[in-house]
Structure formats: structure tokens, C-alpha cells
Design an enzyme around this catalytic site. Sequence first.
Site, PDB file in Angstrom:
ATOM      1  N   TYR A 155     -23.780 -41.319 -23.525  1.00 49.95           N
ATOM      2  CA  TYR A 155     -24.499 -39.964 -23.578  1.00 49.95           C
ATOM      3  C   TYR A 155     -23.747 -38.986 -23.212  1.00 49.95           C
ATOM      4  CZ  TYR A 155     -28.821 -37.068 -23.187  1.00 49.95           C
ATOM      5  OH  TYR A 155     -29.695 -36.275 -23.287  1.00 49.95           O
ATOM      6  N   LYS A 159     -22.775 -35.652 -25.167  1.00 51.64           N
ATOM      7  CA  LYS A 159     -23.145 -34.201 -24.882  1.00 51.64           C
ATOM      8  C   LYS A 159     -22.080 -33.309 -24.721  1.00 51.64           C
ATOM      9  CE  LYS A 159     -27.882 -34.612 -25.763  1.00 51.64           C
ATOM     10  NZ  LYS A 159     -28.210 -33.936 -26.958  1.00 51.64           N
TER      11      LYS A 159
END
Length: 254
Positions: A155, A159
Site C-alpha cells: 500500500y 500510494k
Amino acid sequence: MTHDFNGRKIIITGGAAGIGLAAASQLMQAGASVALLDLDGAAAKASAAKLHGTGKAFGFAADVTQEDSVNHAVAAAIEAMGGVDGLFNNAGIAGFGSVHESTPESWNKVWAVNVTGTFLASRAALPHMLAAKRGAIVNVGSVAGMVGIPNMAAYCAAKGAVVNLSRQMAAQYAPLGIRVNCVCPGTIAETAMGKSLLGSDTSEEAMNKRLAKYPIGRFGRADEIANAVVYLLSDAASFFVGSIVAVDGGMTTI
Ligand code: NAI
Ligand code: 1HS
């Protein structure tokens, strides 16, 4: 500040719930028409039916990881609304695990939704904005795209990619009339993603440790993120290009 979105048409990926739906609600109140694209097409339609404003709201099934699905849904949204002025690339999923514990499958899934999804939805909408020589795109990063967070390897990496893709798109398209910016939320406890994040360790010690990272002393609300998204999509943000806007109660300042 009240923004004027009368006549504006905005596509929101992952718009059936959470931050996307909060942004849709504010955009409708400001006069926009919105198209909610979501993996859960029934939820997208149901959420659209509950939105009220002077514009119209539509819901479409779309998997942002699949080129054909995205292209079809974006085309349908543009036909229904009569154009597209803005795109909110909001669809995302979290993923938990360190590098040595993550499987390639879970890694790829997190990248597919957050990164490839942003690419594919932008790719589908941009030709229409380029033809009109105007438009605005807001991508959703995360504090996880700005700092390293234990147990969120895929993640954080995904991102981070969304953050720098936003800068690249901003540089590419600003000369052509299209502004691209990125909003990086801190933890928003009320959404499904926020609940899964906080539910990954519910011990008092873990919660206190997490909260201690937020100088404001609390997690955020979806409407607080929507405020920033709506601003960046609006004409009031006319000089915002490639900005990475942390909306995080100070989490990335310490
Ligand atoms: P959420 O889980 O409440 O809503 C996400 C929506 O995206 C859901 O309606 C879901 O069906 C949809 N979606 C998931 N995969 C999809 C796919 N392949 N194609 C189309 N739609 C898909 O999440 P939330 O909290 O509203 O998050 C929205 C965005 O904000 C995400 O990109 C997330 O990473 C980001 N974010 C969320 C934070 C939080 O604490 N909730 C903090 C920082 C960033
Ligand atoms: C899931 C969302 O993007 C937030 S990551 C931030 C996790 S923390 O600050 O609450 O540890």
C-alpha cells in the site's frame, strides 16, 4: 467557500461509498452532475439515487483494474452526463503485510486498484478533456504514500506511485489546460477501509500508538477529505498544479 459547479460533470471512481461518496454529495450540492463508478455497480446506482442537487447523479459498474470495464463505464458516464469536466480517482484498496510476508498476488492486487486503476480511468477520460482543452483531475494518495508505515508495504509503495504519477500528469497536462493534483488523507475511521485498518489491531495499545501519530488528537472524517477534493476540482484552485495536499491532522508533520 461555496464553489460553483453548475453545469460541471464529474466522474468519481469508487464513488459508491466512503470518501468518494462524500465528495459526490458535496459536488451535487454545489450544482454538479456526478457519475459514480464502482466495482459494486448496484451500490453505485443506489448511492446515486440518494444524491440530490440541481445536476444529475448516475451509477455505473466498473472495475478500475480492467481496461475494457473502465473504458466502457467512462464512455457511458460521459454519454449520460453530456461530457466530463473532472475526474476523481478515488477507488483504492488497502493491503497489510511486510515485504517478506506479502504474496506477489496481494502485492499485485493493491497495485492494480490503486495505481493501474488511476492510470486506466485517467487514460479513458483524458481524451475528452484534451479535446475540450480544460479539465481537472484529483488522485487519492495517502499519508502512506508520503511516509513509511509498518505492515503496509504494498500500500505504501502503491500510494507513493500515485503521488508521483500525479506530479507527472500535472507536468504533462497543465500546458494543455488540465490541472492534476493529489490529496493524501490520514486515517478516516468511518469508511470501510478505515474500519479494516483500525480493525487490523484493536488493542488499546495499538490504538493509542496510532492516535499518537496525529497531532490533532483524532482521526479524520470523509467530509474533511471531500472539502479538499472539491476545492481542487473547482476553479478556485486555478493555480494548483501537481500539488500533493496532505489532509491528515498533522500526521506527516512529525
Ligand atoms: P472505501 O473502502 O470505503 O471505498 C472504496 C470504494 O472503492 C468502495 O466503494 C469499493 O467498492 C470501490 N472499489 C474498490 N475496488 C475497486 C475497483 N477495482 N474498481 C472500482 N471501484 C473499486 O474506502 P475509502 O476509505 O473511502 O477510501 C477511498 C480512497 O481513499 C482510497 O483510494 C483509499 O486508499 C484512500 N484513503 C483512505 C483512507 C482511510 O483511512 N479511509 C486514508 C488515506 C487514503
Ligand atoms: C489506509 C489509509 O491510507 C491510511 S494509512 C495511515 C495509517 S495510520 O496513520 O493510522 O497508522
